[in-house]
Motif scaffolding. Structure first.
Motif, PDB file in Angstrom:
ATOM      1  N   LEU A  47       0.834  -1.189   0.000  1.00  0.00           N
ATOM      2  CA  LEU A  47       0.000   0.000   0.000  1.00  0.00           C
ATOM      3  C   LEU A  47       0.873   1.244   0.000  1.00  0.00           C
ATOM      4  O   LEU A  47       2.059   1.177   0.339  1.00  0.00           O
ATOM      5  N   PRO A  48       0.331   2.396  -0.380  1.00  0.00           N
ATOM      6  CA  PRO A  48       1.099   3.644  -0.293  1.00  0.00           C
ATOM      7  C   PRO A  48       1.586   3.883   1.132  1.00  0.00           C
ATOM      8  O   PRO A  48       0.927   3.521   2.103  1.00  0.00           O
ATOM      9  N   GLY A  49       2.775   4.485   1.224  1.00  0.00           N
ATOM     10  CA  GLY A  49       3.351   4.728   2.533  1.00  0.00           C
ATOM     11  C   GLY A  49       4.152   3.564   3.061  1.00  0.00           C
ATOM     12  O   GLY A  49       4.421   3.478   4.268  1.00  0.00           O
ATOM     13  N   ASP A  50       4.519   2.621   2.160  1.00  0.00           N
ATOM     14  CA  ASP A  50       5.331   1.455   2.532  1.00  0.00           C
ATOM     15  C   ASP A  50       4.622   0.561   3.546  1.00  0.00           C
ATOM     16  O   ASP A  50       5.265  -0.055   4.408  1.00  0.00           O
ATOM     17  N   TRP A  51       3.294   0.472   3.442  1.00  0.00           N
ATOM     18  CA  TRP A  51       2.519  -0.443   4.259  1.00  0.00           C
ATOM     19  C   TRP A  51       2.200  -1.689   3.437  1.00  0.00           C
ATOM     20  O   TRP A  51       2.216  -1.662   2.218  1.00  0.00           O
ATOM     21  N   MET A  52       1.868  -2.768   4.142  1.00  0.00           N
ATOM     22  CA  MET A  52       1.400  -3.980   3.476  1.00  0.00           C
ATOM     23  C   MET A  52       0.181  -4.509   4.206  1.00  0.00           C
ATOM     24  O   MET A  52       0.061  -4.372   5.421  1.00  0.00           O
ATOM     25  N   ILE A  53      -0.709  -5.114   3.445  1.00  0.00           N
ATOM     26  CA  ILE A  53      -1.860  -5.800   4.020  1.00  0.00           C
ATOM     27  C   ILE A  53      -1.709  -7.285   3.716  1.00  0.00           C
ATOM     28  O   ILE A  53      -1.375  -7.673   2.595  1.00  0.00           O
ATOM     29  N   ILE A  54      -1.917  -8.117   4.739  1.00  0.00           N
ATOM     30  CA  ILE A  54      -1.754  -9.565   4.593  1.00  0.00           C
ATOM     31  C   ILE A  54      -2.914 -10.238   5.319  1.00  0.00           C
ATOM     32  O   ILE A  54      -3.211  -9.909   6.471  1.00  0.00           O
ATOM     33  N   TYR A  55      -3.564 -11.166   4.643  1.00  0.00           N
ATOM     34  CA  TYR A  55      -4.621 -11.933   5.298  1.00  0.00           C
ATOM     35  C   TYR A  55      -4.701 -13.312   4.651  1.00  0.00           C
ATOM     36  O   TYR A  55      -4.134 -13.565   3.585  1.00  0.00           O
ATOM     37  N   GLY A  56      -5.409 -14.210   5.311  1.00  0.00           N
ATOM     38  CA  GLY A  56      -5.477 -15.593   4.875  1.00  0.00           C
ATOM     39  C   GLY A  56      -6.534 -15.846   3.825  1.00  0.00           C
ATOM     40  O   GLY A  56      -7.360 -14.982   3.493  1.00  0.00           O
ATOM     41  N   ALA A  57      -6.541 -17.069   3.313  1.00  0.00           N
ATOM     42  CA  ALA A  57      -7.466 -17.438   2.238  1.00  0.00           C
ATOM     43  C   ALA A  57      -8.917 -17.393   2.712  1.00  0.00           C
ATOM     44  O   ALA A  57      -9.809 -16.989   1.953  1.00  0.00           O
ATOM     45  N   THR A  58      -9.183 -17.791   3.963  1.00  0.00           N
ATOM     46  CA  THR A  58     -10.551 -17.771   4.474  1.00  0.00           C
ATOM     47  C   THR A  58     -11.096 -16.343   4.511  1.00  0.00           C
ATOM     48  O   THR A  58     -12.229 -16.077   4.091  1.00  0.00           O
ATOM     49  N   THR A  59     -10.277 -15.416   5.017  1.00  0.00           N
ATOM     50  CA  THR A  59     -10.676 -14.008   5.018  1.00  0.00           C
ATOM     51  C   THR A  59     -10.910 -13.515   3.598  1.00  0.00           C
ATOM     52  O   THR A  59     -11.855 -12.761   3.334  1.00  0.00           O
ATOM     53  N   GLY A  60     -10.061 -13.941   2.668  1.00  0.00           N
ATOM     54  CA  GLY A  60     -10.216 -13.549   1.276  1.00  0.00           C
ATOM     55  C   GLY A  60     -11.540 -14.015   0.694  1.00  0.00           C
ATOM     56  O   GLY A  60     -12.191 -13.285  -0.063  1.00  0.00           O
ATOM     57  N   ARG A  61     -11.963 -15.244   1.048  1.00  0.00           N
ATOM     58  CA  ARG A  61     -13.245 -15.749   0.536  1.00  0.00           C
ATOM     59  C   ARG A  61     -14.419 -14.938   1.082  1.00  0.00           C
ATOM     60  O   ARG A  61     -15.360 -14.628   0.360  1.00  0.00           O
ATOM     61  N   TRP A  62     -14.359 -14.587   2.370  1.00  0.00           N
ATOM     62  CA  TRP A  62     -15.430 -13.787   2.955  1.00  0.00           C
ATOM     63  C   TRP A  62     -15.482 -12.394   2.330  1.00  0.00           C
ATOM     64  O   TRP A  62     -16.562 -11.864   2.055  1.00  0.00           O
ATOM     65  N   LEU A  63     -14.309 -11.793   2.112  1.00  0.00           N
ATOM     66  CA  LEU A  63     -14.282 -10.476   1.475  1.00  0.00           C
ATOM     67  C   LEU A  63     -14.838 -10.535   0.059  1.00  0.00           C
ATOM     68  O   LEU A  63     -15.570  -9.633  -0.375  1.00  0.00           O
ATOM     69  N   SER A  64     -14.497 -11.595  -0.668  1.00  0.00           N
ATOM     70  CA  SER A  64     -15.015 -11.758  -2.029  1.00  0.00           C
ATOM     71  C   SER A  64     -16.533 -11.906  -2.015  1.00  0.00           C
ATOM     72  O   SER A  64     -17.240 -11.332  -2.854  1.00  0.00           O
ATOM     73  N   LEU A  65     -17.044 -12.679  -1.048  1.00  0.00           N
ATOM     74  CA  LEU A  65     -18.489 -12.856  -0.939  1.00  0.00           C
ATOM     75  C   LEU A  65     -19.180 -11.537  -0.620  1.00  0.00           C
ATOM     76  O   LEU A  65     -20.222 -11.204  -1.206  1.00  0.00           O
ATOM     77  N   LEU A  66     -18.606 -10.755   0.303  1.00  0.00           N
ATOM     78  CA  LEU A  66     -19.189  -9.462   0.652  1.00  0.00           C
ATOM     79  C   LEU A  66     -19.189  -8.514  -0.543  1.00  0.00           C
ATOM     80  O   LEU A  66     -20.164  -7.787  -0.770  1.00  0.00           O
ATOM     81  N   CYS A  67     -18.107  -8.523  -1.318  1.00  0.00           N
ATOM     82  CA  CYS A  67     -18.054  -7.675  -2.519  1.00  0.00           C
ATOM     83  C   CYS A  67     -19.106  -8.095  -3.533  1.00  0.00           C
ATOM     84  O   CYS A  67     -19.753  -7.251  -4.167  1.00  0.00           O
ATOM     85  N   LEU A  68     -19.298  -9.411  -3.696  1.00  0.00           N
ATOM     86  CA  LEU A  68     -20.307  -9.904  -4.626  1.00  0.00           C
ATOM     87  C   LEU A  68     -21.704  -9.489  -4.174  1.00  0.00           C
ATOM     88  O   LEU A  68     -22.525  -9.029  -4.989  1.00  0.00           O
ATOM     89  N   LEU A  69     -21.985  -9.640  -2.881  1.00  0.00           N
ATOM     90  CA  LEU A  69     -23.293  -9.247  -2.355  1.00  0.00           C
ATOM     91  C   LEU A  69     -23.528  -7.745  -2.528  1.00  0.00           C
ATOM     92  O   LEU A  69     -24.639  -7.310  -2.858  1.00  0.00           O
ATOM     93  N   ALA A  70     -22.463  -6.953  -2.286  1.00  0.00           N
ATOM     94  CA  ALA A  70     -22.587  -5.505  -2.457  1.00  0.00           C
ATOM     95  C   ALA A  70     -22.873  -5.153  -3.908  1.00  0.00           C
ATOM     96  O   ALA A  70     -23.680  -4.253  -4.198  1.00  0.00           O
ATOM     97  N   LEU A  71     -22.244  -5.861  -4.839  1.00  0.00           N
ATOM     98  CA  LEU A  71     -22.483  -5.612  -6.261  1.00  0.00           C
ATOM     99  C   LEU A  71     -23.917  -5.966  -6.640  1.00  0.00           C
ATOM    100  O   LEU A  71     -24.597  -5.203  -7.341  1.00  0.00           O
ATOM    101  N   VAL A  72     -24.385  -7.128  -6.165  1.00  0.00           N
ATOM    102  CA  VAL A  72     -25.758  -7.545  -6.474  1.00  0.00           C
ATOM    103  C   VAL A  72     -26.754  -6.541  -5.909  1.00  0.00           C
ATOM    104  O   VAL A  72     -27.724  -6.157  -6.578  1.00  0.00           O
ATOM    105  N   TRP A  73     -26.521  -6.092  -4.669  1.00  0.00           N
ATOM    106  CA  TRP A  73     -27.422  -5.101  -4.060  1.00  0.00           C
ATOM    107  C   TRP A  73     -27.428  -3.795  -4.858  1.00  0.00           C
ATOM    108  O   TRP A  73     -28.490  -3.213  -5.097  1.00  0.00           O
ATOM    109  N   ALA A  74     -26.239  -3.338  -5.270  1.00  0.00           N
ATOM    110  CA  ALA A  74     -26.153  -2.075  -6.008  1.00  0.00           C
ATOM    111  C   ALA A  74     -26.868  -2.173  -7.357  1.00  0.00           C
ATOM    112  O   ALA A  74     -27.581  -1.250  -7.769  1.00  0.00           O
TER     113      ALA A  74
END
Length: 202
Positions: free
Chosen positions: A135-162
């Motif tokens: 990320l900008p500012g020499d930061w990094m974000i790191i998370y596991g595959a399970t968190t990634g699946r939940w985030l993907s699901l939330l993004c999909l639901l947000a898209l469907v709602w929109a």
């Protein structure tokens, strides 16, 4: 080779051009702890797990491929700007960015210092892979595959709602939504095909 059993970490540095930031674009299998080490010790990280997924689908290999396939832990780096000089008469010291070389050297030195002064982190398929991005500012974000699946699901639901909200409020038609999704798929497929063909030709 039997000597591979004595190798703890492999770092490979490439140049697919003459300048640019040194991306850490590939790791060995089971990188969850290795990426935490990378994020903790590298002062100017530039990495994204998406590049690894893209690279897996390209017909390219690097010297790191042999070690990766042997199951060794490691990192693969490259800078890729000014690609027009790559493997041409212009591929010389005069067209090499010292800043790019410095960025590779900094990451190498910082990782080696961490590796030699601390207990090596576990790696391998049993450890699992992480999803990461700088990320900008020499930061990094790191998370596991399970968190990634939940985030993907939330993004999909947000898209469907929109989309549903836009259609019910008569802002767009379902035919326009279908056309937009079709165009997006076409862009992804077409862009991927062009990238693969371009990489094969270089």
């Amino acid at each position: 080779h039997p000597m591979c059993e004595d190798v703890g970490l492999v770092m490979n540095f490439e140049a697919r051009g003459g300048s640019g930031v040194a991306y850490m674009f590939e790791t060995g299998r089971g990188n969850a702890e290795l990426m935490r080490m990378y994020a903790d010790c590298v002062s100017h990280p530039t990495a994204a797990s998406l590049t690894t997924e893209i690279y897996k689908r390209l017909p390219n290999d690097t010297d790191f491929s042999f070690f990766r396939d042997a199951g060794l832990a490691g990192f693969n780096f490259a800078f890729i700007e000014d690609m027009h000089v790559y493997h041409t008469p212009l591929d010389d010291f005069d067209h090499l960015s010292l800043a790019s070389l410095q960025h590779e050297g900094e990451q190498a030195a910082q990782l080696m210092e961490r590796w030699t002064n601390h207990a090596p982190p576990p790696s391998g398929e049993e450890v699992g892979d992480s999803i990461y991005g700088s990320l900008p500012g020499d930061w990094m974000i790191i998370y596991g595959a399970t968190t990634g699946r939940w985030l993907s699901l939330l993004c999909l639901l947000a898209l469907v709602w929109a989309v549903h909200a836009s259609v019910t409020r008569s802002r767009v038609l379902w035919s326009e939504v279908a056309g937009g999704l079709g165009l997006a798929v076409l862009c992804v497929v077409g862009g991927s095909l062009i990238s693969v063909l371009w990489s094969s030709a270089l």
